[in-house]
Structure formats: structure tokens, C-alpha cells
Design an enzyme around this catalytic site. Sequence first.
Site, PDB file in Angstrom:
ATOM      1  N   HIS A  67     -49.699  88.802  -1.280  1.00 11.02           N
ATOM      2  CA  HIS A  67     -48.748  88.841  -1.121  1.00 11.02           C
ATOM      3  C   HIS A  67     -48.060  87.980  -2.621  1.00 11.02           C
ATOM      4  O   HIS A  67     -48.720  87.815  -3.382  1.00 11.02           O
ATOM      5  CB  HIS A  67     -48.199  87.266  -0.538  1.00 11.02           C
ATOM      6  CG  HIS A  67     -48.710  86.299  -0.349  1.00 11.02           C
ATOM      7  ND1 HIS A  67     -50.043  85.811  -0.338  1.00 11.02           N
ATOM      8  CD2 HIS A  67     -47.965  84.976  -0.653  1.00 11.02           C
ATOM      9  CE1 HIS A  67     -50.327  84.321  -0.652  1.00 11.02           C
ATOM     10  NE2 HIS A  67     -49.526  83.677  -0.435  1.00 11.02           N
ATOM     11  N   HIS A  69     -47.047  85.190  -3.805  1.00 10.66           N
ATOM     12  CA  HIS A  69     -46.771  83.853  -4.486  1.00 10.66           C
ATOM     13  C   HIS A  69     -47.544  83.591  -5.893  1.00 10.66           C
ATOM     14  O   HIS A  69     -48.750  84.995  -5.662  1.00 10.66           O
ATOM     15  CB  HIS A  69     -47.439  82.940  -3.105  1.00 10.66           C
ATOM     16  CG  HIS A  69     -46.124  82.244  -2.666  1.00 10.66           C
ATOM     17  ND1 HIS A  69     -46.349  82.318  -0.650  1.00 10.66           N
ATOM     18  CD2 HIS A  69     -44.789  82.297  -2.942  1.00 10.66           C
ATOM     19  CE1 HIS A  69     -45.603  82.031  -0.993  1.00 10.66           C
ATOM     20  NE2 HIS A  69     -44.632  82.107  -1.681  1.00 10.66           N
ATOM     21  N   ASP A  71     -49.782  82.277  -7.175  1.00  8.43           N
ATOM     22  CA  ASP A  71     -51.044  81.844  -7.575  1.00  8.43           C
ATOM     23  C   ASP A  71     -51.760  83.151  -7.256  1.00  8.43           C
ATOM     24  O   ASP A  71     -53.263  82.892  -7.048  1.00  8.43           O
ATOM     25  CB  ASP A  71     -51.370  80.409  -6.113  1.00  8.43           C
ATOM     26  CG  ASP A  71     -50.950  80.741  -4.829  1.00  8.43           C
ATOM     27  OD1 ASP A  71     -49.697  81.383  -4.657  1.00  8.43           O
ATOM     28  OD2 ASP A  71     -52.198  79.736  -4.231  1.00  8.43           O
ATOM     29  N   HIS A  72     -51.175  84.246  -6.212  1.00 13.77           N
ATOM     30  CA  HIS A  72     -52.206  84.818  -5.832  1.00 13.77           C
ATOM     31  C   HIS A  72     -51.961  86.405  -7.120  1.00 13.77           C
ATOM     32  O   HIS A  72     -53.069  87.338  -6.183  1.00 13.77           O
ATOM     33  CB  HIS A  72     -52.123  85.346  -4.503  1.00 13.77           C
ATOM     34  CG  HIS A  72     -52.634  84.656  -3.447  1.00 13.77           C
ATOM     35  ND1 HIS A  72     -52.765  84.541  -3.002  1.00 13.77           N
ATOM     36  CD2 HIS A  72     -51.512  83.463  -3.346  1.00 13.77           C
ATOM     37  CE1 HIS A  72     -53.410  83.405  -1.933  1.00 13.77           C
ATOM     38  NE2 HIS A  72     -52.556  82.720  -2.379  1.00 13.77           N
ATOM     39  N   HIS A 146     -46.845  84.335   6.607  1.00  9.87           N
ATOM     40  CA  HIS A 146     -46.172  82.796   5.328  1.00  9.87           C
ATOM     41  C   HIS A 146     -45.318  83.041   5.035  1.00  9.87           C
ATOM     42  O   HIS A 146     -43.933  83.904   5.290  1.00  9.87           O
ATOM     43  CB  HIS A 146     -47.475  83.340   4.535  1.00  9.87           C
ATOM     44  CG  HIS A 146     -47.999  82.495   3.836  1.00  9.87           C
ATOM     45  ND1 HIS A 146     -48.094  81.490   3.816  1.00  9.87           N
ATOM     46  CD2 HIS A 146     -47.896  82.651   2.139  1.00  9.87           C
ATOM     47  CE1 HIS A 146     -48.643  81.279   2.557  1.00  9.87           C
ATOM     48  NE2 HIS A 146     -47.932  82.301   1.129  1.00  9.87           N
ATOM     49  N   ASP A 216     -52.509  84.143   2.726  1.00 10.03           N
ATOM     50  CA  ASP A 216     -52.284  83.040   3.077  1.00 10.03           C
ATOM     51  C   ASP A 216     -52.393  82.918   4.492  1.00 10.03           C
ATOM     52  O   ASP A 216     -50.653  83.871   4.581  1.00 10.03           O
ATOM     53  CB  ASP A 216     -51.345  81.746   2.567  1.00 10.03           C
ATOM     54  CG  ASP A 216     -51.777  81.801   0.725  1.00 10.03           C
ATOM     55  OD1 ASP A 216     -52.963  82.034   0.583  1.00 10.03           O
ATOM     56  OD2 ASP A 216     -50.977  81.618  -0.383  1.00 10.03           O
ATOM     57  N   HIS A 274     -58.418  77.979  -0.662  1.00 10.43           N
ATOM     58  CA  HIS A 274     -56.948  77.297  -1.055  1.00 10.43           C
ATOM     59  C   HIS A 274     -56.741  76.052  -0.851  1.00 10.43           C
ATOM     60  O   HIS A 274     -55.727  76.367   0.012  1.00 10.43           O
ATOM     61  CB  HIS A 274     -56.276  78.328  -0.382  1.00 10.43           C
ATOM     62  CG  HIS A 274     -55.166  78.776  -0.647  1.00 10.43           C
ATOM     63  ND1 HIS A 274     -53.696  77.439  -0.006  1.00 10.43           N
ATOM     64  CD2 HIS A 274     -54.292  79.895  -1.264  1.00 10.43           C
ATOM     65  CE1 HIS A 274     -53.218  78.283  -0.931  1.00 10.43           C
ATOM     66  NE2 HIS A 274     -52.946  79.575  -1.595  1.00 10.43           N
TER      67      HIS A 274
END
Length: 324
Positions: A67, A69, A71-72, A146, A216, A274
Site C-alpha cells: 500500500h 504509506h 514506510d512501505h 487499513h 498493514d 511492524h
Amino acid sequence: MKNEAQPFQLTLLGVSGALPARGLFPSAQALTIGNRAYLIDCGEGAQIQMQALGISPLRIHQIFISHLHGDHFYGLIGLLGSMALAGRDKPLDIFGPRALEEIIQVQLKHVGPVPFPLRFQPVDPGKHQLIYENKAIEVYTLPLIHRSPAAGFLFREKPRLRKMRPEMIAAHDIPYQVIPAIKAGADYQAADGSLIPNAALTLDPPLPRSYAYCSDTAFNENLPALVKGVDLLYHEATFCDDREDLAAMTGHSTARQAALIAQRAGVGHLVLGHYSSRYPDFSPFLAEAREVFPRTSLGMDGAVFRVPLNSAQTDPSSPEGELH
Ligand SMILES: [Zn+2]
Ligand SMILES: [Zn+2]
């Protein structure tokens, strides 16, 4: 039984939640199956970790992004830049949300293109469907719950051909040209007209191995049916019981909820990750999850989890013994 010639191995490159803390890298992992490596999420610094952990970018031909975000996927442009500098010419497939192509292309537009074909493969995060296959594996999306539309990924080996019993070739004088059909399940008609059943000629092949990545996501009652019986499950555990409300509010899970998914799906082994930067240490995550699902490990940066190659005709080795 371990077979290094056909590894099925997960290397965690980063297990931090959205805010990196205590030296942990954000989400990224490499799944090595046979001689290929598949990159799953690509948080900032993923390529630094790949270098440190011996995962060559040259072995990666498919990248799966869950996805949008940061951090990914913030590590993606850096990795692409390094692949370009290394003179990569082989195509690279990137599976992920549709807008990812625009994000990457606008950067490349101003920085300069990469010298290899970039093939964006948009996935529908709301559907459980086959998105990629080759001779060895199939990859399916796993719809997650999410704040940003997100999909996990299920990797499953394809069934192997049956194994020929060499002594039976000599015993029945079987010509080599019919062996592929026997490996595929055919019986054999001998010269004297007798029919030799396949079960007498072959052994069961090793069982297909499987891995599911679920990050997530909030607690997702639909997941167990989709990841039923996988050998290895990585499930996010951003919080512990003390912040269950916050988990639900932010579209994340607690360690206990991750364990409940693992228990209901009857998986071989659960790996957590995570983690929120709010927690000074991670032992409560493990304790909480193991109350529900004992076969749980704390994922940490650099940890490697191997799924051994088992034959249906041998007792499976203990996952605890093989996973580390
Ligand atoms: Zn995240
Ligand atoms: Zn997220």
C-alpha cells in the site's frame, strides 16, 4: 529435512512500524524461493539491508508493494536508482496500487529514466486473486483492512511432479520417453500387457510450501480462510492489548489479534512485525501472542525463517526446529 538446493526462505529487512525507532528499518522483506528472490514492500533503506544481508538486487525480478504509506515504499526509488547504476537491463515487475506508477514516473521524469523495462502491474486491493505466476510459484492478493487501500500477498509453490523410483525403471524395463507421463501421474502398460499402477512406480513429491504477508491491517475476520494452513505467516502486530482501541482506530492489529488469525488459519508458524515505536521493548508482543498461538516468533531486522522441503512420505520436521 532441509534442502538447500530448493530454499524457501524469508529474510526480514525491516520490521519497524511507521516511525523507525531503535535502529529498526521500515517494512521490507525478501522471500527466496529456489534461485529467485521476491521483494515484498520496500521501506526506506531496503537496499541497504539487502546489501548487509546478502540479497542481490540482480536476483529480484518482481517487487510487491502492499500500500501507499511511505514506510512501505519510500525505498523503491533508491533501489531503482542503484539497479540503474549497476547496469541492469532485465525487466522489473512492480505489483502494487495503481497510483504507484505515477509516483515513481514523476521522479524518473526529473531524474532521468532507468535503462531497463519497468513494468507496473496494478493490483486491486479489494480482491483475492492470482496476480503473478511462473513455473514454480503463484502469488495471490489478500485484501486487508487499513486506512489506505492495502493488499497482502500469498506465495504458494506449485505442486511438483511425482518422483520416479529408479529401481522400477530397471525392473519393468521402462523406456525413458514415457517417464515424464509417469511423473505426471500415468500408469504404465508393460510389454506383457500388465498394467503397473502409478503408485507402485513413483513416490509422492515434496509438499508445496507457502508464505503469507499481512501488513498493514486491522483485525480481519476474512483472512484465516484465505491463508488456511500456510507454512509461514507474517502478520503485523503494531500494538499490544493495552492499545487495542488505538489499533482499531488506526487500521492496525495487536499481537493477540495476529495470533488469533494464525490460530484460526492453522498456520505452521507466525512471525510478528511492524511494531509501534511507542514500545520500549518487544517482549510483551511475544508473550501476548504465544498465549494464543505458541508457534510464534518475534520478527527482527535480519532474521531468517526457512520452510524446509518435506516429503509427504516423511514426517514433517518440527517448524520450531527449522525456523530461526
Ligand atoms: Zn505501515
Ligand atoms: Zn499503513
